[in-house]
Design a protein around this motif. Structure first.
Motif, PDB file in Angstrom:
ATOM      1  N   VAL A  85       0.871  -1.176   0.000  1.00  0.00           N
ATOM      2  CA  VAL A  85       0.000   0.000   0.000  1.00  0.00           C
ATOM      3  C   VAL A  85       0.904   1.220   0.000  1.00  0.00           C
ATOM      4  N   GLN A  86       0.798   2.023  -1.031  1.00  0.00           N
ATOM      5  CA  GLN A  86       1.738   3.133  -1.224  1.00  0.00           C
ATOM      6  C   GLN A  86       1.043   4.481  -1.079  1.00  0.00           C
ATOM      7  N   TYR A  87       1.787   5.427  -0.456  1.00  0.00           N
ATOM      8  CA  TYR A  87       1.323   6.796  -0.271  1.00  0.00           C
ATOM      9  C   TYR A  87       2.250   7.747  -1.018  1.00  0.00           C
ATOM     10  N   VAL A  88       1.717   8.915  -1.379  1.00  0.00           N
ATOM     11  CA  VAL A  88       2.367   9.803  -2.338  1.00  0.00           C
ATOM     12  C   VAL A  88       2.985  11.006  -1.636  1.00  0.00           C
ATOM     13  N   GLY A  89       4.036  11.561  -2.256  1.00  0.00           N
ATOM     14  CA  GLY A  89       4.708  12.739  -1.723  1.00  0.00           C
ATOM     15  C   GLY A  89       3.867  14.004  -1.829  1.00  0.00           C
ATOM     16  N   HIS A 110      -0.602  -4.045  -5.664  1.00  0.00           N
ATOM     17  CA  HIS A 110      -0.119  -2.697  -5.380  1.00  0.00           C
ATOM     18  C   HIS A 110      -1.298  -1.736  -5.344  1.00  0.00           C
ATOM     19  N   LEU A 111      -1.613  -1.236  -4.160  1.00  0.00           N
ATOM     20  CA  LEU A 111      -2.668  -0.244  -3.988  1.00  0.00           C
ATOM     21  C   LEU A 111      -2.019   1.105  -3.736  1.00  0.00           C
ATOM     22  N   GLN A 112      -2.191   2.036  -4.665  1.00  0.00           N
ATOM     23  CA  GLN A 112      -1.595   3.369  -4.542  1.00  0.00           C
ATOM     24  C   GLN A 112      -2.699   4.367  -4.230  1.00  0.00           C
ATOM     25  N   MET A 113      -2.672   4.894  -3.016  1.00  0.00           N
ATOM     26  CA  MET A 113      -3.722   5.799  -2.556  1.00  0.00           C
ATOM     27  C   MET A 113      -3.566   7.198  -3.143  1.00  0.00           C
ATOM     28  N   ASP A 114      -4.659   7.775  -3.581  1.00  0.00           N
ATOM     29  CA  ASP A 114      -4.687   9.176  -3.969  1.00  0.00           C
ATOM     30  C   ASP A 114      -4.575  10.037  -2.707  1.00  0.00           C
ATOM     31  N   THR A 115      -4.254  11.322  -2.878  1.00  0.00           N
ATOM     32  CA  THR A 115      -4.035  12.217  -1.745  1.00  0.00           C
ATOM     33  C   THR A 115      -5.090  13.308  -1.767  1.00  0.00           C
ATOM     34  N   ARG A 116      -5.970  13.294  -0.792  1.00  0.00           N
ATOM     35  CA  ARG A 116      -7.087  14.240  -0.794  1.00  0.00           C
ATOM     36  C   ARG A 116      -6.594  15.691  -0.865  1.00  0.00           C
ATOM     37  N   GLY A 117      -7.188  16.455  -1.756  1.00  0.00           N
ATOM     38  CA  GLY A 117      -6.917  17.885  -1.834  1.00  0.00           C
ATOM     39  C   GLY A 117      -5.584  18.256  -2.433  1.00  0.00           C
ATOM     40  N   GLN A 118      -4.789  17.277  -2.859  1.00  0.00           N
ATOM     41  CA  GLN A 118      -3.505  17.567  -3.496  1.00  0.00           C
ATOM     42  C   GLN A 118      -3.587  17.106  -4.963  1.00  0.00           C
ATOM     43  N   GLY A 119      -2.537  16.573  -5.509  1.00  0.00           N
ATOM     44  CA  GLY A 119      -2.606  16.026  -6.845  1.00  0.00           C
ATOM     45  C   GLY A 119      -2.666  17.035  -7.961  1.00  0.00           C
ATOM     46  N   ASP A 159      -7.353   8.369   6.117  1.00  0.00           N
ATOM     47  CA  ASP A 159      -7.444   7.760   4.785  1.00  0.00           C
ATOM     48  C   ASP A 159      -6.381   6.680   4.617  1.00  0.00           C
ATOM     49  N   ALA A 160      -5.163   6.969   5.078  1.00  0.00           N
ATOM     50  CA  ALA A 160      -4.051   6.031   4.902  1.00  0.00           C
ATOM     51  C   ALA A 160      -4.286   4.737   5.668  1.00  0.00           C
ATOM     52  N   VAL A 161      -4.814   4.826   6.877  1.00  0.00           N
ATOM     53  CA  VAL A 161      -5.153   3.626   7.633  1.00  0.00           C
ATOM     54  C   VAL A 161      -6.244   2.837   6.923  1.00  0.00           C
ATOM     55  N   ARG A 162      -7.235   3.561   6.428  1.00  0.00           N
ATOM     56  CA  ARG A 162      -8.355   2.902   5.744  1.00  0.00           C
ATOM     57  C   ARG A 162      -7.925   2.263   4.420  1.00  0.00           C
ATOM     58  N   ALA A 163      -6.878   2.801   3.807  1.00  0.00           N
ATOM     59  CA  ALA A 163      -6.372   2.176   2.583  1.00  0.00           C
ATOM     60  C   ALA A 163      -5.896   0.756   2.858  1.00  0.00           C
ATOM     61  N   VAL A 164      -5.321   0.519   4.030  1.00  0.00           N
ATOM     62  CA  VAL A 164      -4.924  -0.844   4.394  1.00  0.00           C
ATOM     63  C   VAL A 164      -6.162  -1.719   4.556  1.00  0.00           C
ATOM     64  N   ASP A 165      -7.224  -1.167   5.159  1.00  0.00           N
ATOM     65  CA  ASP A 165      -8.475  -1.917   5.254  1.00  0.00           C
ATOM     66  C   ASP A 165      -9.011  -2.262   3.867  1.00  0.00           C
ATOM     67  N   ALA A 166      -8.894  -1.295   2.938  1.00  0.00           N
ATOM     68  CA  ALA A 166      -9.343  -1.551   1.572  1.00  0.00           C
ATOM     69  C   ALA A 166      -8.552  -2.699   0.952  1.00  0.00           C
ATOM     70  N   SER A 176      -2.121 -11.388   5.691  1.00  0.00           N
ATOM     71  CA  SER A 176      -0.999 -11.507   6.628  1.00  0.00           C
ATOM     72  C   SER A 176       0.283 -10.918   6.062  1.00  0.00           C
ATOM     73  N   ARG A 177       0.240 -10.441   4.804  1.00  0.00           N
ATOM     74  CA  ARG A 177       1.460  -9.963   4.148  1.00  0.00           C
ATOM     75  C   ARG A 177       1.201  -8.612   3.463  1.00  0.00           C
ATOM     76  N   ILE A 178       0.912  -7.609   4.272  1.00  0.00           N
ATOM     77  CA  ILE A 178       0.666  -6.264   3.755  1.00  0.00           C
ATOM     78  C   ILE A 178       1.721  -5.319   4.306  1.00  0.00           C
TER      79      ILE A 178
END
Length: 322
Positions: A85-89, A110-119, A159-166, A176-178
């Motif tokens: 699960v990847q987060y963006v700069g 590979h789950l790459q999370m978008d960044t609210r209000g940025q991008g 959001d980042a915590v919830r991305a792992v739930d997603a 078991s391997r995230i």
């Protein structure tokens, strides 16, 4: 070098302290988010690639608000696969569907999370930040900064915590391997999530941002930290509430609560995220840890060599990907 010497970094310790109520604040924040079903929605995207399947993902993050992501997986796989699960700069979003193909190419989901209000700074994003506005310096570093409850990074870290739930909800993923991974702001996100979850297999933070705020604000004149300095130059009477808010979002405190094996990187000529701030979090990190140091680099850190190192690290912690 632009900061402390290697010998000084080896013994440096941050002055940041955890505020009263830190754990209750985050437990309550995540409990509120958990009242909303994660509701992961997938739509396959035609990319023309033969070896990777890509999906446009929407899941429910902070306050049940929609957050977008990309899911990339090796084509024709059924899993279960280890997941990254990847987060963006800072300033970036999830980018284009054809970008960032390393992790799926290596056999990971590979789950790459978008960044609210940025991008809109350097990489495309599509997720809005649905929060009331208040006086702020351009950027997000001072958005809602007078109260932990309204600060921008409360929403992003949730959001980042919830991305792992997603990711955990997906049949293709081995729960078991995230691992979580990111650079700069994304590295700060990874450290925060590692401190807020006990079910991660690994964490990777390249030249992480959002660590050791007292040190960062004392030694750097570079943005994005300078957004906070600019704010306090005008809002002169708000130093105390600003620093109190930042205590709830410091990677130093999250690191002290983390248990997953972690790989950090630091660059000794980095003026954006000075190496002492990275070491402030690294020395407090509660799990097994190692750090890669780039003596002659700035905020780009090790670049592709950081990713090469992370690939070996994650293979060792998450096991085979096929």
């Amino acid at each position: 070098m632009t900061d402390l010497s290697p010998d000084q970094l080896a013994t440096y310790r941050s002055t940041q302290t955890a505020p009263d109520g830190f754990d209750d604040f985050w437990a309550g924040t995540l409990a509120e988010a958990a009242e909303h079903d994660i509701e992961v929605r997938l739509s396959e995207v035609p990319t023309g690639l033969r070896t990777i399947s890509t999906y446009d993902v929407t899941f429910r993050g902070y306050a049940g608000q929609d957050v977008r992501a990309w899911l990339r997986v090796p084509a024709h796989t059924t899993g279960p696969l280890p997941a990254v699960v990847q987060y963006v700069g800072y300033g970036g979003g999830r980018g284009h569907a054809l970008q960032n193909l390393l992790w799926a190419s290596a056999g990971f989901a590979h789950l790459q999370m978008d960044t609210r209000g940025q991008g809109a700074g350097w990489s495309l994003g599509v997720t809005p930040d649905q929060a009331p506005s208040s006086p702020q310096v351009p950027g997000v570093m001072t958005r809602g900064i007078l109260d932990p409850a309204t600060y921008y990074y409360r929403r992003m870290f949730t959001d980042a915590v919830r991305a792992v739930d997603a990711a955990r909800s997906l049949d293709v993923v081995d729960n078991s391997r995230i691992a979580v991974l990111g650079g700069s702001q994304g590295g700060g996100n990874a450290i925060a999530v590692a401190g807020l979850r006990s079910d991660l297999a690994a964490a990777v933070a390249f030249v992480p941002f959002l660590c050791d705020f007292p040190r960062a604000l004392a030694v750097t004149e570079s943005y994005p930290y300078k957004e906070i300095i600019d704010y306090l130059m005008v809002h002169r009477t708000e130093v105390e509430p600003v620093h109190r808010t930042l205590q709830f979002f410091d990677g130093v405190t999250f690191a002290s609560r983390a248990t997953a094996p972690a790989l950090f990187s630091a660059a000794l000529r980095d003026t954006v995220c000075p190496p002492s701030t990275v070491y402030g979090a690294f020395h407090e990190y509660g799990g097994e840890k190692e750090i890669e140091v780039w003596p002659y680099n700035g905020h780009e850190g090790g670049g592709i060599l950081d990713e090469e190192r992370a690939l070996a690290f994650l293979r060792g912690r998450l096991g085979p990907s096929t």
